[in-house]
Write a protein that holds these residues in place. Structure first.
Motif, PDB file in Angstrom:
ATOM      1  N   LEU A  94       0.516  -1.178   0.190  1.00 29.93           N
ATOM      2  CA  LEU A  94       0.192  -0.079  -0.200  1.00 29.93           C
ATOM      3  C   LEU A  94       1.107   0.574  -0.145  1.00 29.93           C
ATOM      4  O   LEU A  94      -0.043   2.227  -0.372  1.00 29.93           O
ATOM      5  N   THR A  95       2.075   1.645   0.476  1.00 25.74           N
ATOM      6  CA  THR A  95       3.146   2.178   0.597  1.00 25.74           C
ATOM      7  C   THR A  95       4.080   2.388  -0.762  1.00 25.74           C
ATOM      8  O   THR A  95       4.850   3.254  -1.310  1.00 25.74           O
ATOM      9  N   ARG A  96       4.538   1.455  -1.426  1.00 27.49           N
ATOM     10  CA  ARG A  96       5.579   0.959  -2.509  1.00 27.49           C
ATOM     11  C   ARG A  96       5.149   0.532  -3.922  1.00 27.49           C
ATOM     12  O   ARG A  96       5.055   2.094  -4.691  1.00 27.49           O
ATOM     13  N   TRP A  97       5.001  -0.146  -3.826  1.00 27.06           N
ATOM     14  CA  TRP A  97       4.536  -0.926  -4.791  1.00 27.06           C
ATOM     15  C   TRP A  97       3.546  -1.570  -5.696  1.00 27.06           C
ATOM     16  O   TRP A  97       3.720  -1.046  -6.963  1.00 27.06           O
ATOM     17  N   ILE A  98       2.002  -0.169  -5.273  1.00 32.16           N
ATOM     18  CA  ILE A  98       0.303  -0.735  -5.942  1.00 32.16           C
ATOM     19  C   ILE A  98       1.094   0.604  -7.036  1.00 32.16           C
ATOM     20  O   ILE A  98       0.353  -0.175  -7.970  1.00 32.16           O
ATOM     21  N   TYR A  99       1.667   1.713  -6.717  1.00 29.59           N
ATOM     22  CA  TYR A  99       1.891   2.588  -7.725  1.00 29.59           C
ATOM     23  C   TYR A  99       2.692   2.030  -9.276  1.00 29.59           C
ATOM     24  O   TYR A  99       2.384   2.184 -10.116  1.00 29.59           O
ATOM     25  N   THR A 100       3.715   1.073  -8.822  1.00 31.64           N
ATOM     26  CA  THR A 100       4.360   0.931 -10.077  1.00 31.64           C
ATOM     27  C   THR A 100       3.883  -0.199 -10.858  1.00 31.64           C
ATOM     28  O   THR A 100       3.316  -0.930 -11.977  1.00 31.64           O
ATOM     29  N   TRP A 101       2.866  -1.593  -9.964  1.00 30.12           N
ATOM     30  CA  TRP A 101       2.453  -2.709 -10.382  1.00 30.12           C
ATOM     31  C   TRP A 101       1.116  -1.814 -11.469  1.00 30.12           C
ATOM     32  O   TRP A 101       0.668  -2.127 -12.488  1.00 30.12           O
ATOM     33  N   ALA A 102       0.128  -0.850 -10.602  1.00 27.26           N
ATOM     34  CA  ALA A 102      -0.815  -0.113 -11.891  1.00 27.26           C
ATOM     35  C   ALA A 102      -0.199   0.038 -12.642  1.00 27.26           C
ATOM     36  O   ALA A 102      -0.805   0.393 -14.172  1.00 27.26           O
ATOM     37  N   ASN A 103       0.399   0.983 -12.986  1.00 27.56           N
ATOM     38  CA  ASN A 103       1.593   1.755 -13.874  1.00 27.56           C
ATOM     39  C   ASN A 103       2.022   0.521 -15.269  1.00 27.56           C
ATOM     40  O   ASN A 103       2.258   0.724 -16.531  1.00 27.56           O
ATOM     41  N   ASN A 104       2.131  -0.921 -14.438  1.00 31.92           N
ATOM     42  CA  ASN A 104       3.047  -2.191 -15.385  1.00 31.92           C
ATOM     43  C   ASN A 104       1.759  -2.671 -15.879  1.00 31.92           C
ATOM     44  O   ASN A 104       1.982  -3.737 -15.924  1.00 31.92           O
ATOM     45  N   GLY A 105       0.633  -2.775 -15.268  1.00 36.24           N
ATOM     46  CA  GLY A 105      -0.403  -3.342 -15.520  1.00 36.24           C
ATOM     47  C   GLY A 105      -0.178  -4.603 -15.174  1.00 36.24           C
ATOM     48  O   GLY A 105      -1.360  -5.474 -15.519  1.00 36.24           O
ATOM     49  N   ASP A 118      -6.588  -8.547  -6.277  1.00 35.17           N
ATOM     50  CA  ASP A 118      -8.359  -8.148  -5.285  1.00 35.17           C
ATOM     51  C   ASP A 118      -8.040  -7.861  -4.630  1.00 35.17           C
ATOM     52  O   ASP A 118      -8.526  -6.929  -4.278  1.00 35.17           O
ATOM     53  N   LEU A 119      -7.072  -7.872  -3.610  1.00 36.85           N
ATOM     54  CA  LEU A 119      -7.276  -7.696  -2.749  1.00 36.85           C
ATOM     55  C   LEU A 119      -6.434  -6.382  -1.921  1.00 36.85           C
ATOM     56  O   LEU A 119      -6.839  -5.441  -1.575  1.00 36.85           O
ATOM     57  N   ILE A 120      -5.383  -6.441  -3.208  1.00 39.68           N
ATOM     58  CA  ILE A 120      -4.748  -4.751  -3.100  1.00 39.68           C
ATOM     59  C   ILE A 120      -5.570  -3.869  -3.742  1.00 39.68           C
ATOM     60  O   ILE A 120      -5.401  -2.485  -3.686  1.00 39.68           O
ATOM     61  N   GLU A 121      -5.709  -4.573  -4.615  1.00 42.80           N
ATOM     62  CA  GLU A 121      -7.010  -3.301  -4.979  1.00 42.80           C
ATOM     63  C   GLU A 121      -8.103  -2.411  -4.085  1.00 42.80           C
ATOM     64  O   GLU A 121      -8.758  -1.561  -4.447  1.00 42.80           O
ATOM     65  N   GLU A 122      -8.866  -3.677  -3.478  1.00 44.85           N
ATOM     66  CA  GLU A 122      -9.884  -3.797  -2.908  1.00 44.85           C
ATOM     67  C   GLU A 122      -8.951  -2.213  -1.446  1.00 44.85           C
ATOM     68  O   GLU A 122      -9.453  -1.274  -1.256  1.00 44.85           O
ATOM     69  N   ALA A 123      -8.457  -2.611  -1.152  1.00 38.89           N
ATOM     70  CA  ALA A 123      -7.866  -2.049  -0.158  1.00 38.89           C
ATOM     71  C   ALA A 123      -7.038  -0.607  -0.793  1.00 38.89           C
ATOM     72  O   ALA A 123      -7.780   0.776   0.048  1.00 38.89           O
ATOM     73  N   SER A 124      -6.947  -0.671  -2.282  1.00 40.44           N
ATOM     74  CA  SER A 124      -6.341   0.550  -2.160  1.00 40.44           C
ATOM     75  C   SER A 124      -7.480   1.773  -2.251  1.00 40.44           C
ATOM     76  O   SER A 124      -7.392   3.022  -2.531  1.00 40.44           O
ATOM     77  N   ASP A 125      -8.476   0.756  -3.142  1.00 37.07           N
ATOM     78  CA  ASP A 125      -9.779   2.196  -3.110  1.00 37.07           C
ATOM     79  C   ASP A 125     -10.012   2.245  -1.828  1.00 37.07           C
ATOM     80  O   ASP A 125     -10.666   3.250  -1.667  1.00 37.07           O
TER      81      ASP A 125
END
Length: 160
Positions: A94-105, A118-125
């Protein structure tokens, strides 16, 4: 004046990654004048429970509790939420990798699909919703400082 909540979370899995695995997550709201509230959740059998899924589920529980508490408050104060976890993985998601992953599809550095998307996107929302209401911070703590959440998590695993 902001309303501050300190939420301590833990997730666990027995039989991690096996078809007979069981998982649970716990969230503890430590109150400033002593005492605490706690919540637990059993992970579904599909997808197969893992420690990582349990740890992210625990963070989701904390986010949900913070949003529920906001709905109960009078005057709609700003929130100051601190979520403490002993999982470097869950905090890092939630603090680092999510941004890279979202940008990398949603592919990791090896080119594979990100596990637990699925859970990471739910937590991000949920994180986005909380940030509209104030501040939320995810803080890694050593396991020795997270004993209460760990105890509730183990109790939930024992129930299964």
């Amino acid at each position: 004046m902001p309303y501050r909540m300190d939420l301590w979370v833990d997730g666990g899995c027995r039989g991690n990654g096996t078809e007979w695995a069981i998982g649970a997550a716990a969230c503890v709201h430590k109150k400033y004048h002593g005492g605490h509230d706690s919540w637990t959740r059993h992970l579904p059998s599909y997808p197969t429970p893992t420690n990582q899924r349990a740890e992210i589920t625990a963070i989701i529980m904390a986010q949900e509790q913070a949003l529920e508490k906001f709905d109960e408050l009078n005057g709609s104060p700003d929130l100051d939420i601190r979520i403490y976890s002993d999982s470097r993985y869950a905090v890092g998601c939630l603090t680092r990798w999510i941004y890279t992953w979202a940008n990398n599809g949603w592919c990791n550095s090896r080119g594979y699909e990100v596990c637990n998307r699925d859970l990471i996107e739910e937590a991000s929302d949920l994180d986005d919703r909380l940030n509209e209401l104030g501040d939320v911070e995810y803080i890694w703590v050593p396991r020795s400082q997270n004993e209460l959440a760990d105890e509730y998590c183990n109790d939930a695993l024992d129930e299964q």
